[in-house]
Design a protein around this motif. Structure first.
Motif, PDB file in Angstrom:
ATOM      1  N   TYR A 243       0.863  -1.182   0.000  1.00 28.00           N
ATOM      2  CA  TYR A 243       0.000   0.000   0.000  1.00 28.00           C
ATOM      3  C   TYR A 243       0.899   1.231   0.000  1.00 28.00           C
ATOM      4  O   TYR A 243       1.804   1.338   0.833  1.00 28.00           O
ATOM      5  N   LEU A 244       0.641   2.161  -0.896  1.00 29.84           N
ATOM      6  CA  LEU A 244       1.464   3.361  -0.973  1.00 29.84           C
ATOM      7  C   LEU A 244       0.916   4.509  -0.141  1.00 29.84           C
ATOM      8  O   LEU A 244       1.635   5.461   0.163  1.00 29.84           O
ATOM      9  N   GLU A 245      -0.363   4.426   0.231  1.00 32.64           N
ATOM     10  CA  GLU A 245      -0.967   5.468   1.074  1.00 32.64           C
ATOM     11  C   GLU A 245      -1.739   4.800   2.206  1.00 32.64           C
ATOM     12  O   GLU A 245      -1.123   4.249   3.109  1.00 32.64           O
ATOM     13  N   SER A 246      -3.062   4.788   2.148  1.00 32.11           N
ATOM     14  CA  SER A 246      -3.856   4.201   3.226  1.00 32.11           C
ATOM     15  C   SER A 246      -3.861   2.679   3.141  1.00 32.11           C
ATOM     16  O   SER A 246      -3.892   2.109   2.043  1.00 32.11           O
ATOM     17  N   GLN A 247      -3.845   2.040   4.316  1.00 32.15           N
ATOM     18  CA  GLN A 247      -3.940   0.589   4.368  1.00 32.15           C
ATOM     19  C   GLN A 247      -5.302   0.136   3.842  1.00 32.15           C
ATOM     20  O   GLN A 247      -6.332   0.693   4.203  1.00 32.15           O
ATOM     21  N   GLY A 248      -5.306  -0.880   2.985  1.00 42.17           N
ATOM     22  CA  GLY A 248      -6.550  -1.451   2.491  1.00 42.17           C
ATOM     23  C   GLY A 248      -7.125  -0.772   1.275  1.00 42.17           C
ATOM     24  O   GLY A 248      -8.209  -1.144   0.827  1.00 42.17           O
ATOM     25  N   CYS A 249      -6.407   0.228   0.730  1.00 42.63           N
ATOM     26  CA  CYS A 249      -6.938   0.982  -0.411  1.00 42.63           C
ATOM     27  C   CYS A 249      -5.834   1.246  -1.434  1.00 42.63           C
ATOM     28  O   CYS A 249      -4.645   1.096  -1.160  1.00 42.63           O
ATOM     29  N   LEU A 250      -6.256   1.666  -2.626  1.00 42.31           N
ATOM     30  CA  LEU A 250      -5.300   2.111  -3.628  1.00 42.31           C
ATOM     31  C   LEU A 250      -4.595   3.366  -3.128  1.00 42.31           C
ATOM     32  O   LEU A 250      -5.133   4.064  -2.272  1.00 42.31           O
ATOM     33  N   PRO A 251      -3.422   3.693  -3.668  1.00 41.59           N
ATOM     34  CA  PRO A 251      -2.684   2.986  -4.719  1.00 41.59           C
ATOM     35  C   PRO A 251      -1.933   1.760  -4.208  1.00 41.59           C
ATOM     36  O   PRO A 251      -1.539   1.699  -3.044  1.00 41.59           O
ATOM     37  N   LEU A 252      -1.760   0.781  -5.142  1.00 42.86           N
ATOM     38  CA  LEU A 252      -1.026  -0.440  -4.853  1.00 42.86           C
ATOM     39  C   LEU A 252       0.235  -0.484  -5.698  1.00 42.86           C
ATOM     40  O   LEU A 252       0.230  -0.080  -6.860  1.00 42.86           O
ATOM     41  N   SER A 253       1.289  -1.008  -5.120  1.00 42.94           N
ATOM     42  CA  SER A 253       2.539  -1.241  -5.836  1.00 42.94           C
ATOM     43  C   SER A 253       2.810  -2.739  -5.798  1.00 42.94           C
ATOM     44  O   SER A 253       2.946  -3.324  -4.711  1.00 42.94           O
ATOM     45  N   THR A 254       2.888  -3.369  -6.970  1.00 44.29           N
ATOM     46  CA  THR A 254       2.978  -4.828  -7.055  1.00 44.29           C
ATOM     47  C   THR A 254       4.241  -5.259  -7.783  1.00 44.29           C
ATOM     48  O   THR A 254       4.538  -4.759  -8.872  1.00 44.29           O
ATOM     49  N   ALA A 255       4.962  -6.190  -7.180  1.00 49.97           N
ATOM     50  CA  ALA A 255       6.147  -6.751  -7.818  1.00 49.97           C
ATOM     51  C   ALA A 255       5.734  -7.832  -8.809  1.00 49.97           C
ATOM     52  O   ALA A 255       4.764  -8.557  -8.571  1.00 49.97           O
ATOM     53  N   PRO A 256       6.444  -7.952  -9.924  1.00 48.86           N
ATOM     54  CA  PRO A 256       6.111  -8.962 -10.943  1.00 48.86           C
ATOM     55  C   PRO A 256       6.639 -10.338 -10.555  1.00 48.86           C
ATOM     56  O   PRO A 256       7.542 -10.880 -11.177  1.00 48.86           O
ATOM     57  N   ALA A 257       6.054 -10.900  -9.484  1.00 48.23           N
ATOM     58  CA  ALA A 257       6.552 -12.167  -8.947  1.00 48.23           C
ATOM     59  C   ALA A 257       5.745 -13.376  -9.402  1.00 48.23           C
ATOM     60  O   ALA A 257       6.080 -14.508  -9.073  1.00 48.23           O
ATOM     61  N   GLY A 258       4.675 -13.144 -10.143  1.00 50.40           N
ATOM     62  CA  GLY A 258       3.834 -14.259 -10.566  1.00 50.40           C
ATOM     63  C   GLY A 258       2.843 -14.661  -9.494  1.00 50.40           C
ATOM     64  O   GLY A 258       2.976 -14.296  -8.319  1.00 50.40           O
TER      65      GLY A 258
END
Length: 211
Positions: free
Chosen positions: A67-82
Motif C-alpha cells: 500500500y502506498l498510502e492508506s492501508q486497504g486501499c489504492l494505490p497499490l505497488s505490485t512486484a512482478p513475482a507471478g
C-alpha cells in the motif's frame, strides 16, 4: 504483460471493478529488470474504497503487494513475482469481484488453483457463475466441488493451469443492472421498454428484475 515505464502509473479514475481485476493481473506481469513494480491508482474516492481482502488473499499466496498510502486501499505497488497458485482462501462475505479477479487470473498461476470461499453464505453467486461461464467459453473449465455424500455444491473451485483460447465470436450481454432503470420507468408510467441482447437465460442476477 510487462511493467509500465519507470514513473508511470496505471490511473483508473473511479473504476472499482477495474481496480479489483487488475490487482491480480499485476501479479502476473513479467519482470525485465530488477526492482520493477506496477502501480495502480485512482481518484480520491477510489483511494477510499476497500481492496484489502483481495490483497490479503494474494499476499497469502506469495504476492508482493504494498500500500502506498492508506492501508486497504489504492494505490497499490505490485512486484512482478507471478501468482503461485495452490489453495487460495477468501471470505465468502466479500465482494464477488474479489472472487472473479482471482478466478480470471488463476489459469496463469504457477500451479493449478483451488479457490475456497470460507466463513458463511456467499454473496452475489450469480456473478461468480457468470465468470465461470465466460471462462468456459474461452476454453478453461472451472470445476466446482460437491459433497460426495449429499451432492451439495461446495464453495470450492478447481481451476487448471491453462491458456485461454479466443472463440471465433463472443457475445457480450447488455448490462442488466443498468437496464433496471428504464424498465422501472416503463413500469411506473405504464409504457413499454425493450432491452435487446439479454433474455431469460441470462446469468446476471438483475435480469430477474424484468419479471
Amino acid at each position: 504483460l510487462s511493467v509500465p515505464p519507470k514513473g508511470k502509473e496505471i490511473y483508473l479514475g473511479n473504476a472499482g471493478t477495474a481496480a479489483r481485476f487488475l490487482a491480480t493481473v499485476c501479479t502476473l506481469v513479467q519482470a525485465s529488470a530488477p526492482g520493477e513494480r506496477t502501480v495502480i491508482t485512482g481518484n480520491a474516492r477510489m483511494k477510499q474504497r476497500p481492496i484489502g481482502p483481495l490483497v490479503d488473499a494474494l499476499r497469502a499466496n506469495g504476492s508482493d503487494i504494498r500500500y502506498l498510502e492508506s492501508q486497504g486501499c489504492l494505490p497499490l505497488s505490485t512486484a512482478p513475482a507471478g501468482l503461485k497458485g495452490g489453495r487460495v482462501q477468501l471470505a465468502a462475505s466479500v465482494s464477488s469481484q474479489y472472487v472473479s479477479s482471482i478466478l480470471l487470473c488463476a489459469p496463469y498461476a504457477q500451479e493449478a488453483v483451488t479457490r475456497e470461499l470460507t466463513g458463511g453464505q456467499v454473496i452475489s453467486q450469480p456473478y461468480i457463475d457468470m465468470t465461470i461461464a465466460m471462462m468456459r467459453t474461452f476454453g478453461v473449465n472451472v470445476v466446482r466441488e460437491a459433497d460426495p455424500a449429499t451432492g451439495k455444491l461446495l464453495d470450492v473451485y478447481r481451476i487448471p493451469r491453462q491458456a485461454y483460447t479466443n472463440p471465433a465470436h463472443y457475445n457480450i450481454e447488455s448490462d442488466a443492472s443498468s437496464a433496471t432503470y428504464p424498465l422501472a420507468v416503463a413500469a411506473i408510467t405504464g409504457t413499454t421498454c425493450t432491452i435487446s441482447n439479454i433474455g431469460t437465460s441470462s446469468l446476471q442476477g438483475d435480469a430477474r428484475f424484468a419479471k
